[in-house]
Design an enzyme around this catalytic site. Structure first.
Site, PDB file in Angstrom:
ATOM      1  N   GLU A  22       1.216  -1.166   0.301  1.00  0.00           N
ATOM      2  CA  GLU A  22       0.168  -0.339  -0.578  1.00  0.00           C
ATOM      3  C   GLU A  22       1.068   1.287   0.295  1.00  0.00           C
ATOM      4  O   GLU A  22       2.297   0.955   0.259  1.00  0.00           O
ATOM      5  CB  GLU A  22      -1.058  -0.068   0.836  1.00  0.00           C
ATOM      6  CG  GLU A  22      -0.153   0.334   2.500  1.00  0.00           C
ATOM      7  CD  GLU A  22      -0.776   0.377   3.570  1.00  0.00           C
ATOM      8  OE1 GLU A  22      -0.327   0.519   5.131  1.00  0.00           O
ATOM      9  OE2 GLU A  22      -1.813  -0.866   3.929  1.00  0.00           O
ATOM     10  N   LYS A  76       2.557   4.887   1.195  1.00  0.00           N
ATOM     11  CA  LYS A  76       2.794   5.326   2.542  1.00  0.00           C
ATOM     12  C   LYS A  76       2.474   6.768   2.898  1.00  0.00           C
ATOM     13  O   LYS A  76       2.939   7.215   1.829  1.00  0.00           O
ATOM     14  CB  LYS A  76       4.698   5.299   3.317  1.00  0.00           C
ATOM     15  CG  LYS A  76       4.827   5.275   4.159  1.00  0.00           C
ATOM     16  CD  LYS A  76       6.199   4.633   4.689  1.00  0.00           C
ATOM     17  CE  LYS A  76       6.412   4.966   6.254  1.00  0.00           C
ATOM     18  NZ  LYS A  76       6.334   6.634   6.770  1.00  0.00           N
ATOM     19  N   ASP A 104       2.428  10.590   3.656  1.00  0.00           N
ATOM     20  CA  ASP A 104       3.075  11.516   4.135  1.00  0.00           C
ATOM     21  C   ASP A 104       2.291  12.693   5.010  1.00  0.00           C
ATOM     22  O   ASP A 104       1.640  13.469   4.161  1.00  0.00           O
ATOM     23  CB  ASP A 104       4.448  12.304   3.184  1.00  0.00           C
ATOM     24  CG  ASP A 104       5.191  13.352   3.868  1.00  0.00           C
ATOM     25  OD1 ASP A 104       5.319  12.292   5.019  1.00  0.00           O
ATOM     26  OD2 ASP A 104       5.991  13.316   3.365  1.00  0.00           O
ATOM     27  N   GLU A 117      -4.091   7.301   8.847  1.00  0.00           N
ATOM     28  CA  GLU A 117      -3.366   8.513   8.041  1.00  0.00           C
ATOM     29  C   GLU A 117      -4.224  10.070   8.092  1.00  0.00           C
ATOM     30  O   GLU A 117      -4.467   9.751   6.533  1.00  0.00           O
ATOM     31  CB  GLU A 117      -2.269   9.170   7.073  1.00  0.00           C
ATOM     32  CG  GLU A 117      -0.664  10.027   7.061  1.00  0.00           C
ATOM     33  CD  GLU A 117       0.412   8.941   8.572  1.00  0.00           C
ATOM     34  OE1 GLU A 117       1.302   9.901   8.774  1.00  0.00           O
ATOM     35  OE2 GLU A 117      -0.063   8.169   8.757  1.00  0.00           O
ATOM     36  N   TYR A 122      -5.912   1.573   7.497  1.00  0.00           N
ATOM     37  CA  TYR A 122      -4.677   1.369   6.709  1.00  0.00           C
ATOM     38  C   TYR A 122      -4.152  -0.173   8.356  1.00  0.00           C
ATOM     39  O   TYR A 122      -4.341  -0.847   7.560  1.00  0.00           O
ATOM     40  CB  TYR A 122      -3.373   1.666   6.386  1.00  0.00           C
ATOM     41  CG  TYR A 122      -2.535   2.390   7.218  1.00  0.00           C
ATOM     42  CD1 TYR A 122      -1.826   1.917   8.522  1.00  0.00           C
ATOM     43  CD2 TYR A 122      -3.087   3.740   6.991  1.00  0.00           C
ATOM     44  CE1 TYR A 122      -1.355   2.717   9.008  1.00  0.00           C
ATOM     45  CE2 TYR A 122      -2.003   5.018   7.344  1.00  0.00           C
ATOM     46  CZ  TYR A 122      -1.124   4.396   8.727  1.00  0.00           C
ATOM     47  OH  TYR A 122      -0.166   5.046  10.002  1.00  0.00           O
ATOM     48  N   LYS A 162      11.518   3.091   0.588  1.00  0.00           N
ATOM     49  CA  LYS A 162      11.333   3.932   0.661  1.00  0.00           C
ATOM     50  C   LYS A 162      11.977   4.489  -1.013  1.00  0.00           C
ATOM     51  O   LYS A 162      12.273   4.419  -1.618  1.00  0.00           O
ATOM     52  CB  LYS A 162      11.782   5.066   1.161  1.00  0.00           C
ATOM     53  CG  LYS A 162      11.802   5.219   3.167  1.00  0.00           C
ATOM     54  CD  LYS A 162      10.290   5.072   3.014  1.00  0.00           C
ATOM     55  CE  LYS A 162       9.527   5.391   4.848  1.00  0.00           C
ATOM     56  NZ  LYS A 162      10.449   5.779   6.068  1.00  0.00           N
ATOM     57  N   CYS A 218      38.953  21.374  22.509  1.00  0.00           N
ATOM     58  CA  CYS A 218      38.273  21.757  22.177  1.00  0.00           C
ATOM     59  C   CYS A 218      37.348  23.287  22.612  1.00  0.00           C
ATOM     60  O   CYS A 218      37.347  24.266  22.733  1.00  0.00           O
ATOM     61  CB  CYS A 218      37.210  21.249  23.791  1.00  0.00           C
ATOM     62  SG  CYS A 218      35.352  21.071  24.410  1.00  0.00           S
ATOM     63  N   CYS A 228      35.627  24.381  26.316  1.00  0.00           N
ATOM     64  CA  CYS A 228      36.195  24.843  27.310  1.00  0.00           C
ATOM     65  C   CYS A 228      38.031  25.119  26.638  1.00  0.00           C
ATOM     66  O   CYS A 228      38.316  24.962  28.073  1.00  0.00           O
ATOM     67  CB  CYS A 228      36.093  22.970  28.236  1.00  0.00           C
ATOM     68  SG  CYS A 228      37.131  21.866  27.769  1.00  0.00           S
ATOM     69  N   CYS A 284      36.632  15.746  23.425  1.00  0.00           N
ATOM     70  CA  CYS A 284      37.798  16.880  24.570  1.00  0.00           C
ATOM     71  C   CYS A 284      38.050  15.783  25.709  1.00  0.00           C
ATOM     72  O   CYS A 284      37.069  14.961  26.079  1.00  0.00           O
ATOM     73  CB  CYS A 284      36.315  17.739  24.963  1.00  0.00           C
ATOM     74  SG  CYS A 284      37.118  18.112  26.517  1.00  0.00           S
ATOM     75  N   CYS A 343      34.119  20.474  31.328  1.00  0.00           N
ATOM     76  CA  CYS A 343      33.651  20.736  29.845  1.00  0.00           C
ATOM     77  C   CYS A 343      32.229  21.504  30.100  1.00  0.00           C
ATOM     78  O   CYS A 343      31.291  20.658  30.494  1.00  0.00           O
ATOM     79  CB  CYS A 343      33.910  19.840  28.749  1.00  0.00           C
ATOM     80  SG  CYS A 343      33.408  19.612  26.979  1.00  0.00           S
TER      81      CYS A 343
END
Length: 733
Positions: free
Chosen positions: A137, A139, A141, A197, A249, A339, A449, A452, A467, A473
């Site tokens: 099915e 998907k 959005d 959805e 769904y 996807k 870093c 610090c 670091c 820090c």
């Protein structure tokens, strides 16, 4: 000379790169991905202002989960494998889902779908000659929603939220014309929760943006944002003015065993009979080839659908097989979201920022001239680590090609191609050397870093620079406290990132226990500045914060353990540990006992074996737990915290029954179910599944050809059950 613009994208090489990562490299990338996913959750689910699409978000998880698959011991560093969405907003009443609304695993390649089908067959023990059907099915959005019907009448609607608790949007959903107020049909169960959805079509989206522009109001970025923002209005009249639609769904709670069919496809057909809108592109397939053919057909016609989709969802059709397959982590084994491919665009890299994470890792972030990719504005992209900037991958090979024998690096001022889908999203894919400014110079990764001023060092074999500032820090200290109060830890309302930063800078909160002594210290007559008198605060807001803190003195003990920020102990491993141990103190005692007197490191004694024997907990996680509890500074901080809080037992799957709370070890070949099925069944019934036998094991279930575990059980006098005896005991529970 290799043209870098035409070189393969890093995402296409990611699977090989994951396999060649060192443990430290994997841990660093896993932590960075976790931070990015958590940030995306907040933007998407709470603020309706995502910087990533649903496809991008799931693709980001893909890399995260690929690393966990390659390095199982990392299934706990801020692990999001079981998390779904984000906690519901405080502006809506909360609704506890009777059946959790989980998310789906994802695929990006055709081969992933073929492996999904093969994996289902392996789990069920089905040969190639046995036909197995799936549904496919589109998907959608949009925004997931749960609709509750009682005696056929619509009574409540809730968003997904964090999967377990959502927002009550009942009055808003009543304004959506496509959602029936009453279901029609003789086979509608007394209680039935429909899931689907809420979305907005392209034409309606264009029209609403025209109205927004005419009224001088901000435009919506895309149809998903418009739908989510419209549904989550405090005033239902605003929702009523927005053209929202709905596709059904799935389902949640159902009274008794009253489903109208025994297949996924059959239930969806019943939805249509009852008056619910369903997607006409849902089909039934019997092979991976048929699933992929449908996927490509939908992809080719995607632009003409009139609404946004970001892929195709596959589900095992038989509900009986779905029950056998069960769930793993945050998603069902019987479903997969496939996807659509990545989208790319070119823009200029304006700067490289360095962010210091909770573990001290220095992560480079590309600051880009804003560019629209697939309808979403992108202005930041991950650069992963200094090797990625230099143009080399985890295996030392160039990832963007070479120029005169040197890897193509990334420089400030470069024109780069940005990809918004793939393994890590968004990411810089390539560099256009023809447009490189003459003044662009190689980027020198900092050795100090930025938070610090401490040295930032890179250990041999690691791609991450860290670091060395440790406790001094501020970036790490603040992040530790933010983690402690985060949604999946103590979830203290009103104590967000800005407040934590301010409290740290004001010297009010330096460690977790300070949060719970804040009110007492604030009310001290000698206090120089009361919270209500500080910038951004008032009497009401201070009072509300103190009340929220007081309300969180009792949280499930697994949340407390997760909130401590122990390396390798995220949500999943916190639950695993506290299914086995009665509480923090019991875990602490075993951790302390794992290090014999006079020794600096854990030894292979009984306590150590108990820790590493917990299903899913290996030596790396166990050593991190031992290190935490044997550190004197941690001991003092934890003691201070435990004086302020009273953790509650963790919620279990089954509170009663013959096997609830029992520790079970499976060994040998089972005949009536696969080993994975047996473990999943035991956990559903509230049992603890262990990987090794000890005196604390309650049952050993022995199949054919059982070996050393069976011998160990007999040696220790642990009850041994056959598969049939186990099924009888479990069935009786």
């Amino acid at each position: 000379m290799t043209n870098s613009a035409n070189s393969p994208a890093p995402g296409s090489q990611a699977p090989a790169a994951v396999e060649t990562l060192t443990a430290d490299e994997a841990a660093g990338e896993h932590a960075r991905l976790g931070d990015a996913i958590a940030h995306a959750d907040r933007l998407y689910y709470q603020d309706d202002a995502p910087t990533l699409t649903d496809a991008d978000y799931d693709a980001l998880r893909r890399r995260y989960e690929a690393i966990e698959a390659q390095f199982p011991e990392l299934k706990g560093i801020d692990s999001l494998s079981e998390r779904v969405g984000a906690a519901p907003s405080a502006k809506f009443a909360k609704v506890r889902h009777a059946v959790p609304m989980l998310s789906l695993g994802n695929a990006f390649e055709d081969g992933d779908v073929e492996e999904f089908v093969a994996r289902v067959r392996r789990f069920l023990g089905l040969g190639p000659e046995t036909e197995i059907a799936f549904t496919a099915e589109p998907k959608i959005d949009g925004l997931s929603c749960n609709l509750r019907y009682e005696n056929g009448v619509f009574v409540q609607a809730a968003t997904r939220g964090d999967g377990f608790e959502g927002e009550d949007v009942t009055n808003n959903v009543r304004t959506i014309g496509e959602i029936p107020a009453r279901l029609t049909g003789d086979d509608v169960p007394d209680v039935f929760e429909v899931r689907g959805e809420v979305y907005m079509g392209h034409a309606d989206f264009a029209a609403i943006n025209e109205r927004q522009q005419a009224a001088g109001k901000p435009l919506f970025a895309n149809p998903r944002n418009a739908a989510a923002g419209s549904l989550r209005q405090l005033d239902p009249r605003i929702t009523a003015s927005r053209p929202l639609r709905f596709f059904a769904y799935a389902w949640g709670e159902v009274s008794g065993s009253a489903l109208p069919a025994d297949t996924q496809f059959g239930v969806i057909e019943a939805f249509s009979r009852w008056g619910l809108p369903t997607n006409p592109l849902t089909v039934r397939c019997t092979s991976a080839e048929e699933l992929l053919a449908h996927y490509h057909r939908i992809g080719e016609g995607r632009a003409s659908l009139g609404y946004d989709i970001d892929g195709v969802v596959y589900k095992v059709d038989s509900l009986a097989l779905q029950q056998r397959l069960g769930f793993v982590s945050r998603s069902p084994r019987w479903a997969l979201a496939h996807k659509f491919p990545a989208q790319r665009a070119a823009t200029q890299l304006q700067a490289i920022d360095i962010q210091v994470g909770r573990t001290g890792a220095l992560t480079p972030v590309a600051k880009l001239a804003p560019i629209t990719v697939g309808g979403v504005v992108v202005s930041n992209a991950s650069l992963h680590n200094e090797d990625y900037i230099r143009g080399i991958g985890g295996d030392g090979a160039p990832i963007r090609g070479e120029v005169d024998g040197a890897p193509v690096d990334i420089r400030v001022g470069d024109w780069v191609e940005v990809q918004r889908a793939g393994d890590v999203i968004p990411q810089v894919v390539s560099v256009d050397l023809a447009r490189r400014p003459p003044e662009a110079v190689r980027y020198e990764f900092p050795t100090i870093c930025p938070a610090c001023g401490s040295h930032a060092v890179r250990e041999e074999g690691e791609s991450v620079r860290r670091c060395t500032g440790g406790l001094i820090c501020p970036a790490q200290a603040v992040e530790r406290i933010r983690h402690f109060v985060s949604r999946d830890a103590f979830d203290i309302e009103g104590l967000g990132e800005k407040q934590v930063q301010a409290f740290f800078e004001w010297g009010l909160v330096k460690q977790p226990a300070d949060i719970f002594t804040l009110e007492a210290r604030d009310s001290d007559p000698t206090a120089l500045t009361r919270l209500k008198n500080r910038d951004g605060w008032g009497e009401t807001s201070a009072k509300n914060l103190f009340a929220a803190i007081e309300a969180r003195r009792r949280v499930p003990v697994n949340r407390l353990l997760y909130g401590l920020g122990i390396r390798h102990v995220g949500e999943t491993n916190a639950k695993r540990l506290l299914r086995h141990f009665a509480g923090i103190e019991a875990l602490r005692e075993v951790a302390l006992a794992a290090v014999p007197p006079g020794e600096a490191h854990p030894k292979g004694n009984e306590a150590w074996q108990e820790l590493v024997g917990i299903e899913g907990i290996g030596a790396v996680v166990a050593e991190a737990v031992v290190d935490f509890f044997t550190e004197p500074n941690n001991e003092a901080a934890l003691a201070a915290l435990m004086r302020e809080v009273s953790p509650e037992p963790m919620e279990t799957v089954a509170a009663s029954g013959a096997v609830a709370g029992k520790t079970v070890v499976f060994t040998g070949a089972l005949e009536k179910m696969t080993r994975d099925e047996a473990k999943a069944m035991a956990e559903r019934l509230g049992a603890k599944v262990a990987g090794s036998v000890s005196k604390k094991t309650d049952y050993v279930v022995a199949g054919a050809d059982a070996g050393s575990k069976l011998a160990k059980a007999r040696e220790l006098g642990v009850p041994v059950l056959t598969e049939d005896e186990w099924l009888a005991l479990a069935g009786g529970g």
